[in-house]
Design a protein around this motif. Structure first.
Motif, short mmCIF file in Angstrom:
data_model
loop_
_atom_site.label_atom_id
_atom_site.label_comp_id
_atom_site.label_asym_id
_atom_site.label_seq_id
_atom_site.Cartn_x
_atom_site.Cartn_y
_atom_site.Cartn_z
N GLU A 94 -42.57 -7.96 -26.15
CA GLU A 94 -42.41 -7.37 -27.47
C GLU A 94 -41.08 -7.82 -28.07
N ALA A 95 -41.11 -8.38 -29.27
CA ALA A 95 -39.88 -8.77 -29.96
C ALA A 95 -39.07 -7.52 -30.27
N GLN A 96 -37.78 -7.58 -30.05
CA GLN A 96 -36.89 -6.45 -30.30
C GLN A 96 -35.95 -6.80 -31.45
N PRO A 97 -35.79 -5.89 -32.42
CA PRO A 97 -34.89 -6.19 -33.54
C PRO A 97 -33.43 -6.34 -33.09
N HIS A 98 -33.11 -5.76 -31.96
CA HIS A 98 -31.73 -5.83 -31.45
C HIS A 98 -31.63 -6.73 -30.22
N ASP A 99 -32.46 -7.78 -30.20
CA ASP A 99 -32.49 -8.70 -29.06
C ASP A 99 -31.12 -9.27 -28.68
N PRO A 100 -30.25 -9.61 -29.64
CA PRO A 100 -28.91 -10.09 -29.25
C PRO A 100 -28.13 -9.04 -28.44
N ASP A 101 -28.30 -7.76 -28.78
CA ASP A 101 -27.62 -6.70 -28.04
C ASP A 101 -28.17 -6.59 -26.62
N VAL A 102 -29.48 -6.75 -26.48
CA VAL A 102 -30.13 -6.70 -25.17
C VAL A 102 -29.58 -7.83 -24.29
N LYS A 103 -29.54 -9.02 -24.85
CA LYS A 103 -29.02 -10.17 -24.10
C LYS A 103 -27.55 -9.97 -23.74
N ALA A 104 -26.79 -9.41 -24.65
CA ALA A 104 -25.37 -9.16 -24.38
C ALA A 104 -25.19 -8.15 -23.25
N LEU A 105 -26.02 -7.13 -23.23
CA LEU A 105 -25.95 -6.12 -22.16
C LEU A 105 -26.26 -6.76 -20.81
N LEU A 106 -27.32 -7.53 -20.74
CA LEU A 106 -27.69 -8.20 -19.50
C LEU A 106 -26.62 -9.20 -19.08
#
Length: 158
Positions: A94-106
């Motif tokens: 599922e595409a996430q509108p906050h995908d950059p934040d998700v990647k940053a957290l990981l």
């Protein structure tokens, strides 16, 4: 940059995060593992935190919802050395509108060398590890000693 060891208490500081399509899965997993999670400090983003607190009957420090800054708040706590374990059931379909934040957290979890689970199978392995509830000396990089010149393309010599 010489790494050093950071002593992690037997009482963990655990972040529990789930995308919308994974919240039920996280709740079921956390309920099954409630007694194992109970002695630890629990953190979560927005709605996930509210649901976990209600379902588990345990205190959960809640941050903002992920899309409005909660992922970044948890990332900051990882960088500060507060949160030392991350269970993040993210939805790869599922595409996430906050995908950059998700990647940053990981990315922050990887940079600071904390144990992370992105699915229930890995979460099961982490929580059942003999290291889960014991003191642990985690290797972390010493960023204070790093020469940052050239990293941003700027020279700090002036």
């Amino acid at each position: 940059m010489k790494p050093h060891r950071d002593r992690v208490d037997a009482k963990r500081h655990i972040a529990l995060v789930a995308h919308d399509n994974k919240k039920v899965e996280l709740l079921e997993w956390a309920s099954y593992n409630r007694d194992t999670l109970a002695p630890h400090h629990l953190y979560a983003t927005g709605t996930t935190g509210t649901m976990l607190e209600y379902e588990l009957g345990l205190p959960v420090q809640r941050f903002l919802s992920g899309p409005v800054g909660g992922d970044q708040q948890i990332g900051a706590k990882i960088a500060e050395g507060v949160i030392d374990m991350l269970f993040f059931l993210w939805d790869p379909l599922e595409a996430q509108p906050h995908d950059p934040d998700v990647k940053a957290l990981l990315r922050l979890g990887a940079v600071w060398n904390i144990p992370m689970a992105s699915n229930v199978a890995t979460a099961d392995f982490l929580i059942s590890s003999p290291l889960f509830a014991t003191q642990y000396d985690r290797v972390v990089p010493d960023f204070g000693q790093r020469d940052w010149r050239g990293v941003t393309g700027q020279d700090d010599s002036s």
